[in-house]
Design an enzyme around this catalytic site. Structure first.
Site, PDB file in Angstrom:
ATOM      1  N   TYR A 148       1.918   9.876 -11.506  1.00 41.80           N
ATOM      2  CA  TYR A 148       1.359   8.897 -10.553  1.00 41.80           C
ATOM      3  C   TYR A 148       0.693   7.749 -11.309  1.00 41.80           C
ATOM      4  CZ  TYR A 148      -1.828   6.829  -7.133  1.00 41.80           C
ATOM      5  OH  TYR A 148      -2.516   5.934  -6.338  1.00 41.80           O
ATOM      6  N   LEU A 192       0.839  -1.216   0.000  1.00 41.92           N
ATOM      7  CA  LEU A 192       0.000   0.000   0.000  1.00 41.92           C
ATOM      8  C   LEU A 192       0.866   1.256   0.000  1.00 41.92           C
ATOM      9  CD1 LEU A 192      -2.547  -1.054   2.783  1.00 41.92           C
ATOM     10  CD2 LEU A 192      -2.538  -1.660   0.368  1.00 41.92           C
ATOM     11  N   ALA A 193       2.177   1.080   0.029  1.00 38.91           N
ATOM     12  CA  ALA A 193       3.067   2.245   0.124  1.00 38.91           C
ATOM     13  C   ALA A 193       3.143   2.962  -1.215  1.00 38.91           C
ATOM     14  CB  ALA A 193       4.464   1.801   0.544  1.00 38.91           C
ATOM     15  N   GLU A 249      -6.776   5.760 -11.376  1.00 36.67           N
ATOM     16  CA  GLU A 249      -5.989   6.769 -12.107  1.00 36.67           C
ATOM     17  C   GLU A 249      -5.311   6.166 -13.329  1.00 36.67           C
ATOM     18  OE1 GLU A 249      -5.253  10.329 -11.608  1.00 36.67           O
ATOM     19  OE2 GLU A 249      -7.193   9.979 -10.692  1.00 36.67           O
ATOM     20  N   THR A 272      -4.905   1.506  -9.075  1.00 37.18           N
ATOM     21  CA  THR A 272      -5.785   2.671  -8.958  1.00 37.18           C
ATOM     22  C   THR A 272      -6.562   2.982 -10.235  1.00 37.18           C
ATOM     23  OG1 THR A 272      -5.686   5.104  -8.822  1.00 37.18           O
ATOM     24  CG2 THR A 272      -3.661   4.008  -9.408  1.00 37.18           C
ATOM     25  N   LYS A 290       1.860   3.785 -11.537  1.00 38.87           N
ATOM     26  CA  LYS A 290       0.988   2.697 -11.066  1.00 38.87           C
ATOM     27  C   LYS A 290       0.733   1.689 -12.191  1.00 38.87           C
ATOM     28  CE  LYS A 290      -0.041   3.503  -6.677  1.00 38.87           C
ATOM     29  NZ  LYS A 290      -0.037   2.523  -5.591  1.00 38.87           N
TER      30      LYS A 290
HETATM   31  P1  NAP Z   1      -1.636   7.292   1.846  1.00 38.28           P
HETATM   32  O1  NAP Z   1      -2.553   7.631   2.963  1.00 38.28           O
HETATM   33  O2  NAP Z   1      -0.938   8.378   1.108  1.00 38.28           O
HETATM   34  O3  NAP Z   1      -0.521   6.281   2.442  1.00 38.28           O
HETATM   35  C1  NAP Z   1       0.624   5.952   1.722  1.00 38.28           C
HETATM   36  C2  NAP Z   1       1.551   5.160   2.609  1.00 38.28           C
HETATM   37  O4  NAP Z   1       2.772   4.897   1.904  1.00 38.28           O
HETATM   38  C3  NAP Z   1       1.969   5.874   3.911  1.00 38.28           C
HETATM   39  O5  NAP Z   1       2.089   4.928   4.931  1.00 38.28           O
HETATM   40  C4  NAP Z   1       3.340   6.434   3.543  1.00 38.28           C
HETATM   41  O6  NAP Z   1       4.156   6.689   4.647  1.00 38.28           O
HETATM   42  C5  NAP Z   1       3.869   5.260   2.733  1.00 38.28           C
HETATM   43  N1  NAP Z   1       5.034   5.585   1.921  1.00 38.28           N
HETATM   44  C6  NAP Z   1       5.197   6.636   1.082  1.00 38.28           C
HETATM   45  N2  NAP Z   1       6.417   6.587   0.534  1.00 38.28           N
HETATM   46  C7  NAP Z   1       7.040   5.492   1.027  1.00 38.28           C
HETATM   47  C8  NAP Z   1       8.324   4.914   0.866  1.00 38.28           C
HETATM   48  N3  NAP Z   1       9.239   5.464   0.073  1.00 38.28           N
HETATM   49  N4  NAP Z   1       8.611   3.766   1.523  1.00 38.28           N
HETATM   50  C9  NAP Z   1       7.698   3.208   2.363  1.00 38.28           C
HETATM   51  N5  NAP Z   1       6.478   3.713   2.577  1.00 38.28           N
HETATM   52  C10 NAP Z   1       6.157   4.848   1.912  1.00 38.28           C
HETATM   53  O7  NAP Z   1      -2.384   6.410   0.761  1.00 38.28           O
HETATM   54  P2  NAP Z   1      -3.756   5.559   0.914  1.00 38.28           P
HETATM   55  O8  NAP Z   1      -4.878   6.447   0.555  1.00 38.28           O
HETATM   56  O9  NAP Z   1      -3.736   4.827   2.194  1.00 38.28           O
HETATM   57  O10 NAP Z   1      -3.590   4.550  -0.302  1.00 38.28           O
HETATM   58  C11 NAP Z   1      -2.923   3.296  -0.124  1.00 38.28           C
HETATM   59  C12 NAP Z   1      -2.419   2.809  -1.470  1.00 38.28           C
HETATM   60  O11 NAP Z   1      -3.512   2.652  -2.360  1.00 38.28           O
HETATM   61  C13 NAP Z   1      -1.453   3.735  -2.178  1.00 38.28           C
HETATM   62  O12 NAP Z   1      -0.531   2.945  -2.877  1.00 38.28           O
HETATM   63  C14 NAP Z   1      -2.319   4.512  -3.148  1.00 38.28           C
HETATM   64  O13 NAP Z   1      -1.541   4.945  -4.244  1.00 38.28           O
HETATM   65  C15 NAP Z   1      -3.314   3.447  -3.527  1.00 38.28           C
HETATM   66  N6  NAP Z   1      -4.654   3.910  -3.902  1.00 38.28           N
HETATM   67  C16 NAP Z   1      -5.334   4.754  -3.088  1.00 38.28           C
HETATM   68  C17 NAP Z   1      -6.633   5.121  -3.415  1.00 38.28           C
HETATM   69  C18 NAP Z   1      -7.438   6.027  -2.527  1.00 38.28           C
HETATM   70  O14 NAP Z   1      -8.443   6.571  -3.009  1.00 38.28           O
HETATM   71  N7  NAP Z   1      -7.092   6.179  -1.247  1.00 38.28           N
HETATM   72  C19 NAP Z   1      -7.227   4.595  -4.571  1.00 38.28           C
HETATM   73  C20 NAP Z   1      -6.491   3.724  -5.363  1.00 38.28           C
HETATM   74  C21 NAP Z   1      -5.207   3.369  -5.005  1.00 38.28           C
HETATM   75  P3  NAP Z   1       4.030   8.093   5.472  1.00 38.28           P
HETATM   76  O15 NAP Z   1       2.836   7.917   6.385  1.00 38.28           O
HETATM   77  O16 NAP Z   1       5.319   8.150   6.187  1.00 38.28           O
HETATM   78  O17 NAP Z   1       3.827   9.179   4.463  1.00 38.28           O
HETATM   79  O1  F7E Z   2      -8.608  14.837  -6.204  1.00 40.98           O
HETATM   80  C1  F7E Z   2     -10.098  17.786  -7.758  1.00 40.98           C
HETATM   81  C2  F7E Z   2      -8.878  17.192  -8.422  1.00 40.98           C
HETATM   82  O2  F7E Z   2      -6.551  14.696  -4.837  1.00 40.98           O
HETATM   83  C3  F7E Z   2      -9.898  14.479  -6.639  1.00 40.98           C
HETATM   84  C4  F7E Z   2      -5.597   9.409  -4.625  1.00 40.98           C
HETATM   85  O3  F7E Z   2      -5.944   8.641  -3.505  1.00 40.98           O
HETATM   86  O4  F7E Z   2      -7.613   8.798  -5.769  1.00 40.98           O
HETATM   87  C5  F7E Z   2      -6.855   9.895  -5.315  1.00 40.98           C
HETATM   88  O5  F7E Z   2      -6.483  10.718  -6.404  1.00 40.98           O
HETATM   89  C6  F7E Z   2     -10.388  15.474  -7.655  1.00 40.98           C
HETATM   90  C7  F7E Z   2      -9.393  15.810  -8.781  1.00 40.98           C
HETATM   91  O6  F7E Z   2      -7.803  12.595  -5.500  1.00 40.98           O
HETATM   92  C8  F7E Z   2      -8.980  20.232  -5.348  1.00 40.98           C
HETATM   93  O7  F7E Z   2      -8.474  17.959  -9.543  1.00 40.98           O
HETATM   94  C9  F7E Z   2     -10.455  20.135  -6.924  1.00 40.98           C
HETATM   95  O8  F7E Z   2     -10.088  15.848  -9.980  1.00 40.98           O
HETATM   96  O9  F7E Z   2      -8.767  14.048  -3.805  1.00 40.98           O
HETATM   97  P1  F7E Z   2      -7.892  14.079  -4.987  1.00 40.98           P
HETATM   98  P2  F7E Z   2      -7.361  11.938  -6.890  1.00 40.98           P
HETATM   99  O10 F7E Z   2      -6.476  12.836  -7.658  1.00 40.98           O
HETATM  100  O11 F7E Z   2      -8.605  11.455  -7.554  1.00 40.98           O
HETATM  101  C10 F7E Z   2      -6.945   7.943  -6.716  1.00 40.98           C
HETATM  102  C11 F7E Z   2      -7.879   6.815  -7.059  1.00 40.98           C
HETATM  103  C12 F7E Z   2      -5.614   7.518  -6.241  1.00 40.98           C
HETATM  104  O12 F7E Z   2      -5.151   6.434  -6.573  1.00 40.98           O
HETATM  105  C13 F7E Z   2      -4.768   8.531  -5.576  1.00 40.98           C
HETATM  106  O13 F7E Z   2      -3.737   7.919  -4.810  1.00 40.98           O
HETATM  107  O14 F7E Z   2     -10.611  16.715  -6.981  1.00 40.98           O
HETATM  108  N1  F7E Z   2      -9.823  18.925  -6.873  1.00 40.98           N
HETATM  109  N2  F7E Z   2      -9.945  20.937  -6.000  1.00 40.98           N
HETATM  110  C14 F7E Z   2      -8.913  18.955  -5.908  1.00 40.98           C
HETATM  111  N3  F7E Z   2      -8.063  18.016  -5.460  1.00 40.98           N
HETATM  112  C15 F7E Z   2      -7.251  18.336  -4.415  1.00 40.98           C
HETATM  113  N4  F7E Z   2      -6.409  17.394  -3.920  1.00 40.98           N
HETATM  114  N5  F7E Z   2      -7.276  19.578  -3.855  1.00 40.98           N
HETATM  115  C16 F7E Z   2      -8.124  20.568  -4.282  1.00 40.98           C
HETATM  116  O15 F7E Z   2      -8.111  21.689  -3.766  1.00 40.98           O
END
Ligand code: NAP
Ligand code: F7E
Length: 347
Positions: free
Chosen positions: A157, A86-87, A135, A133, A161
């Site tokens: 990003y 998940l990192a 994305e 993701t 991925k």
């Molecule tokens: P998050 O809150 O940003 O957590 C990311 C984790 O990765 C944190 O524990 C961070 O550590 C760790 N990390 C970052 N760089 C690292 C490195 N160089 N070595 C080891 N650990 C590292 O992300 P999340 O929302 O929980 O998402 C979990 C995973 O699912 C990610 O891979 C993300 O890209 C993917 N994902 C997320 C979503 C979503 O909507 N949340 C959707 C699709 C995929 P720190 O706490 O020290 O920063």
């Molecule tokens: O943006 C718009 C922005 O940064 C969502 C990550 O967990 O989900 C996440 O990525 C939308 C975008 O998430 C602001 O332009 C408007 O269209 O919350 P976000 P993300 O980019 O969708 C995917 C699935 C992942 O995998 C990623 O790790 O919101 N937006 N205004 C904004 N976004 C941010 N951050 N801040 C604003 O002020």
């Protein structure tokens, strides 16, 4: 019965915290990998972490996805049956600013874990989950994305991925590793990172309502996202590793909303009556009661390229994993508001 052991990279993140709690409830021993930082970064798991000098089923160890030797040593030391990657440098906008680092952690980091599994001859002993993701779909024209939808990532990003996705598939096919790609759509929670849009909106609006903040500055209000709850999504990750055969699965709710719609739902729930005026970057929201502008747009929050439309088709997960989302967007927003209100009591 001997307890199952899981190793989680990214344990200190949103999903890492939910997954740890989920696995502990299933009686696992959970090893979580945290990276070294100058301030404590374990807030999300503090409630399950015990002093290292006491026996616990939740153990934190140092490591970093940019350091192959640390990954190899961690797997050797903990001997897990399941590894969850998940990192990541998970912020899309930030990936345009640190593209090489994002590629290193998200792309090569995944390869480093797979290589460690292979070089330790654990191909048949370890199951691997890769956090993919939506994305990766990027600028696809398909309006209901599933496992067959082709990828067209539009950020460093998303590209990083895609590498992780394909290398996971490659190691599954080439070496027979039980390796799964989850293709997860956006999932949120009260412990979502504060710079992601849902948490930023809820935090900003609660602070505005309580007079701790004057305005909320946002970027693109018109992109559409499929938002679920992280608690539901970590269950899907686990389910992927409990099947007979490894495979890739889309996980989403099948519903999509614009950022503006999310704001509208949240303001209504908080009793804030707003009116939108203006267009484009000049679009703003006025609080009808105070007549003050409380939301404005700023260019700095726009990305060089945007993913305009995401809506996940999780039919395969429903059928094979028997997984479906439990939390509606309404309940998600309610939970996030409640958490933020409690947080703000401390101000
Ligand atoms: P998050 O809150 O940003 O957590 C990311 C984790 O990765 C944190 O524990 C961070 O550590 C760790 N990390 C970052 N760089 C690292 C490195 N160089 N070595 C080891 N650990 C590292 O992300 P999340 O929302 O929980 O998402 C979990 C995973 O699912 C990610 O891979 C993300 O890209 C993917 N994902 C997320 C979503 C979503 O909507 N949340 C959707 C699709 C995929 P720190 O706490 O020290 O920063
Ligand atoms: O943006 C718009 C922005 O940064 C969502 C990550 O967990 O989900 C996440 O990525 C939308 C975008 O998430 C602001 O332009 C408007 O269209 O919350 P976000 P993300 O980019 O969708 C995917 C699935 C992942 O995998 C990623 O790790 O919101 N937006 N205004 C904004 N976004 C941010 N951050 N801040 C604003 O002020």
């Amino acid at each position: 019965m001997k307890k199952k052991k899981a190793l989680i990279f990214g344990v200190t993140g949103q999903d890492g915290a939910y997954l740890s709690k989920f696995l502990l409830n299933k009686n696992y021993i959970v090893y979580g990998v945290k990276r070294r930082s100058s301030i404590i970064n374990t807030q999300r798991v503090d409630d399950i972490y015990k002093d290292i000098n006491y026996k616990s089923n939740f153990i934190l160890l140092y490591g970093d996805l940019t350091d192959a030797s640390s990954i190899l040593n961690l797997i050797k030391k903990t001997n897990p049956r399941e590894i969850y990657n998940l990192a990541a440098q998970s912020h899309v906008k930030v990936s345009f600013e640190v593209p090489e680092y994002s590629a290193d952690v998200n792309g090569l980091g995944t390869l480093r874990i797979l290589e460690a599994i292979r070089s330790l001859n654990l191909e048949k002993k370890v199951k691997f989950y890769q956090a993919g993701t939506s994305e990766m779909f990027g600028s696809t024209k398909e309006k209901f994305q599933n496992e067959k939808t082709s990828f067209h990532p539009v950020s460093p990003y998303g590209v990083s991925k895609c590498f992780a996705h394909w290398i996971t598939k490659n190691y599954r096919e080439a070496y027979g590793i039980y390796a799964c790609n989850g293709i997860l759509f956006n999932h949120e929670s009260p412990i979502r990172g504060e710079t992601f849009v849902t948490r930023k909106i809820i935090q900003g609006l609660v602070r505005i309502k309580q007079n701790y903040q004057k305005k909320l500055f946002l970027g693109n209000l018109y992109s559409k996202r499929d938002w679920g709850h992280a608690r539901d999504y970590v269950e899907a990750m686990w389910k992927m590793l409990q099947q007979k055969k490894p495979d890739d699965y889309v996980i989403g709710t099948g519903k999509t909303f614009t950022i503006k719609e999310f704001v509208n739902i949240a303001t209504k729930k908080m009793g804030l009556n707003i009116k939108w005026i203006g267009r484009g970057i000049k679009e703003k929201a006025i609080d009808i009661k105070s007549k003050k502008i409380i939301i404005e747009c700023r260019k700095r929050y726009f990305r060089p390229l945007e993913v305009d439309y995401l809506k996940g088709n999780a039919t395969k997960a429903k059928k094979i994993l028997k997984w479906s989302p439990k939390t509606s967007i309404d309940s998600l927003i309610d939970e996030m508001i409640k958490h933020e209100l409690n947080n703000n009591d401390q101000y």
